[in-house]
Design an enzyme around this catalytic site. Structure first.
Site, PDB file in Angstrom:
ATOM      1  N   TYR A 168      51.611  -1.916  20.959  1.00  0.00           N
ATOM      2  CA  TYR A 168      51.860  -0.780  21.994  1.00  0.00           C
ATOM      3  C   TYR A 168      52.792   0.159  21.229  1.00  0.00           C
ATOM      4  O   TYR A 168      52.627   1.517  21.337  1.00  0.00           O
ATOM      5  CB  TYR A 168      52.155  -1.294  23.273  1.00  0.00           C
TER       6      TYR A 168
HETATM    7  N1  LIG Z   1      53.622   2.888  32.938  1.00  0.00           N
HETATM    8  C1  LIG Z   1      55.008   2.637  32.085  1.00  0.00           C
HETATM    9  O1  LIG Z   1      55.789   1.837  32.253  1.00  0.00           O
HETATM   10  C2  LIG Z   1      54.599   3.638  30.881  1.00  0.00           C
HETATM   11  C3  LIG Z   1      55.820   3.966  30.362  1.00  0.00           C
HETATM   12  C4  LIG Z   1      55.627   4.898  29.356  1.00  0.00           C
HETATM   13  C5  LIG Z   1      54.774   5.548  28.887  1.00  0.00           C
HETATM   14  N2  LIG Z   1      53.461   5.075  29.540  1.00  0.00           N
HETATM   15  C6  LIG Z   1      52.353   5.952  29.101  1.00  0.00           C
HETATM   16  O2  LIG Z   1      51.985   6.677  30.239  1.00  0.00           O
HETATM   17  C7  LIG Z   1      50.273   6.941  30.226  1.00  0.00           C
HETATM   18  C8  LIG Z   1      49.871   6.372  31.666  1.00  0.00           C
HETATM   19  O3  LIG Z   1      50.224   5.202  31.957  1.00  0.00           O
HETATM   20  P1  LIG Z   1      50.063   4.430  33.480  1.00  0.00           P
HETATM   21  O4  LIG Z   1      51.110   3.433  33.657  1.00  0.00           O
HETATM   22  O5  LIG Z   1      49.553   5.572  34.302  1.00  0.00           O
HETATM   23  O6  LIG Z   1      48.571   3.574  32.950  1.00  0.00           O
HETATM   24  P2  LIG Z   1      47.622   2.985  33.815  1.00  0.00           P
HETATM   25  O7  LIG Z   1      47.211   1.706  33.294  1.00  0.00           O
HETATM   26  O8  LIG Z   1      48.061   2.620  35.364  1.00  0.00           O
HETATM   27  O9  LIG Z   1      46.439   3.967  33.848  1.00  0.00           O
HETATM   28  C9  LIG Z   1      45.960   4.280  32.518  1.00  0.00           C
HETATM   29  C10 LIG Z   1      44.403   4.773  32.893  1.00  0.00           C
HETATM   30  O10 LIG Z   1      43.809   4.806  31.586  1.00  0.00           O
HETATM   31  C11 LIG Z   1      42.601   4.391  31.493  1.00  0.00           C
HETATM   32  N3  LIG Z   1      41.778   4.152  30.431  1.00  0.00           N
HETATM   33  C12 LIG Z   1      42.480   3.032  29.585  1.00  0.00           C
HETATM   34  N4  LIG Z   1      41.738   3.143  28.485  1.00  0.00           N
HETATM   35  C13 LIG Z   1      40.801   4.057  28.528  1.00  0.00           C
HETATM   36  C14 LIG Z   1      39.812   4.603  27.511  1.00  0.00           C
HETATM   37  N5  LIG Z   1      39.416   3.687  26.377  1.00  0.00           N
HETATM   38  N6  LIG Z   1      39.147   5.742  27.725  1.00  0.00           N
HETATM   39  C15 LIG Z   1      39.310   6.185  29.005  1.00  0.00           C
HETATM   40  N7  LIG Z   1      40.255   5.834  29.833  1.00  0.00           N
HETATM   41  C16 LIG Z   1      40.788   4.988  29.776  1.00  0.00           C
HETATM   42  C17 LIG Z   1      42.478   3.344  32.419  1.00  0.00           C
HETATM   43  O11 LIG Z   1      41.463   3.307  33.112  1.00  0.00           O
HETATM   44  C18 LIG Z   1      43.506   3.839  33.718  1.00  0.00           C
HETATM   45  O12 LIG Z   1      42.810   4.524  34.746  1.00  0.00           O
HETATM   46  C19 LIG Z   1      49.901   5.734  28.995  1.00  0.00           C
HETATM   47  O13 LIG Z   1      49.693   6.671  28.083  1.00  0.00           O
HETATM   48  C20 LIG Z   1      51.185   5.110  28.932  1.00  0.00           C
HETATM   49  O14 LIG Z   1      51.182   4.349  27.646  1.00  0.00           O
HETATM   50  C21 LIG Z   1      53.266   4.433  30.843  1.00  0.00           C
END
Ligand SMILES: NC(=O)c1ccc[n+]([C@@H]2O[C@H](COP(=O)([O-])OP(=O)(O)OC[C@H]3O[C@@H](n4cnc5c(N)ncnc54)[C@H](O)[C@@H]3O)[C@@H](O)[C@H]2O)c1
Length: 265
Positions: A168
Site C-alpha cells: 500500500y
Molecule cells: N481511510 C484512510 O485511513 C485513508 C488514509 C489515507 C488515504 N486514504 C485513501 O483515500 C482513498 C479512499 O479511501 P477510503 O478510506 O474512503 O476507502 P474505502 O475502502 O472506504 O472506499 C474505497 C472505494 O474504492 C472502491 N474501489 C476499490 N477498488 C476499486 C476498483 N478496482 N475499481 C473501482 N472502485 C474500486 C471500493 O469499492 C470503495 O467503495 C483511497 O485512495 C485511500 O488509499 C485513506
C-alpha cells in the site's frame, strides 16, 4: 447497472460554467464525501465504483440533495470499463472538467519480507495503474479544452512508509510520483495535477480486518498523529474541492499534506 441522473444545480463563479467531476471509489468513505462536497460546489458528479449496490445508495443520497449525478459500476483496473464509463458519464453530464482518483485498496498486511508478489501487484493494479488508466481516458479532453483539474488521493504512507503495509505504502509513493510527472507534463496546458496525503480516516478501508485487529491497527496509526485523531472525510473533501476549483491556480505536481501533523516533509 443503469445510469442515474438527477436535477440540475445552478452554476457558480468558483468553477468553470459546466463543472463535471469524475470521482472514483465514490460509493463510500472519502470518495463519497468528496462527491458530496463537489456537488455542493455546483459540480455535476460522475460516481465510479466497482461496488454497484453501495454506488446506488450513494447516488440516491446525492440526488436527494439536489445534485446532478451519473453513477456507473466500473472496475478501474479494466481499461474497457473505464472507457465505457467515461463515454456514458460524458454523455449524461458533459465532458469532465475534474478527475478525482480516489479508489484504492489497502491490500494484505504483514511482514514485507514474506509478502507475495501477487499481493503487491494487486495493490499497484488498483492504486497506481487504475489511476493512470483513468487519467489516460479522462484527461485528454481537458487538455483539448485547455482547462482541467486532477486530484490523486494518495496517503501519508506514501511519504513515510508503513510497517506491515508495504505494498500500500509503495503504491501511494508511486501515485505521488505519477502526480509530479503528469503535473509537470501538463503545466502549460491548463490542467493542474495534484495529490493529497491524508493520515488515517476511520472508513471501511480497514473492513477486511477483524474487530480486534482493527482496533490494534487504529491505535498504531493514531499514535503517530500529533493531533491524536482521525482525519474526518469532510476535511479531506474540503481540500479536494479546492484543488478541483479555479481557486487553485498556481499549484501543480504538488503534494498537499492533511495528516494532523504526522508528515515531516
Ligand atoms: N481511510 C484512510 O485511513 C485513508 C488514509 C489515507 C488515504 N486514504 C485513501 O483515500 C482513498 C479512499 O479511501 P477510503 O478510506 O474512503 O476507502 P474505502 O475502502 O472506504 O472506499 C474505497 C472505494 O474504492 C472502491 N474501489 C476499490 N477498488 C476499486 C476498483 N478496482 N475499481 C473501482 N472502485 C474500486 C471500493 O469499492 C470503495 O467503495 C483511497 O485512495 C485511500 O488509499 C485513506
Amino acid at each position: 447497472m443503469s445510469a442515474t441522473t438527477g436535477t440540475t444545480m445552478s452554476t457558480t463563479s468558483h468553477n468553470t460554467p459546466a463543472a463535471v467531476a469524475v470521482i472514483t471509489g465514490a460509493a463510500r468513505g472519502i470518495g463519497l464525501a468528496i462527491a458530496e462536497r463537489l456537488a455542493a460546489e455546483h459540480h455535476a458528479v460522475a460516481l465510479w465504483d466497482r461496488d454497484a449496490a453501495a454506488l446506488d445508495a450513494a447516488a440516491q443520497r446525492l440526488r436527494e440533495a439536489g445534485a446532478r449525478v451519473h453513477a456507473i459500476p466500473v472496475d478501474i483496473t479494466v481499461r474497457a470499463q473505464v472507457q465505457q464509463a467515461f463515454e456514458q458519464s460524458a454523455a449524461a453530464l458533459g465532458t469532465p472538467t475534474a478527475l478525482v482518483n480516489n479508489a484504492a485498496i489497502l491490500g494484505r498486511s504483514g511482514p514485507t519480507l514474506d509478502a507475495a508478489l501477487d499481493d503487491w501487484k494487486r495493490a499497484f493494479d488498483v492504486n497506481v495503474f487504475g489511476a493512470l488508466t483513468c487519467a489516460q481516458v479522462v484527461v485528454p479532453p481537458m487538455v483539448a479544452a485547455g482547462w482541467g483539474r486532477v486530484v490523486n488521493v494518495a496517503s501519508v504512507a506514501g511519504k513515510d512508509g508503513n510497517a506491515f503495509a508495504g505494498a500500500y505504502a509503495a503504491s501511494k509513493a508511486a501515485l505521488i510520483s505519477l502526480t509530479k510527472s503528469l503535473g509537470k507534463e501538463l503545466a502549460e496546458q491548463g490542467v493542474l495535477v495534484n495529490c493529497i496525503t491524508p493520515s488515517a480516516a476511520d472508513t471501511e478501508i480497514f473492513g477486511m480486518y477483524g474487530e480486534e485487529e482493527r482496533e490494534a491497527l487504529r491505535a498504531r496509526l493514531l499514535a503517530r498523529v500529533p493531533m491524536k485523531r482521525f482525519v474526518r472525510v469532510e476535511e479531506v473533501a474540503e481540500m479536494a474541492a479546492w484543488l478541483c476549483s479555479a481557486r487553485c491556480s498556481f499549484s501543480t505536481g504538488a503534494v498537499f499534506d492533511i495528516s494532523g501533523g504526522r508528515a515531516v516533509y
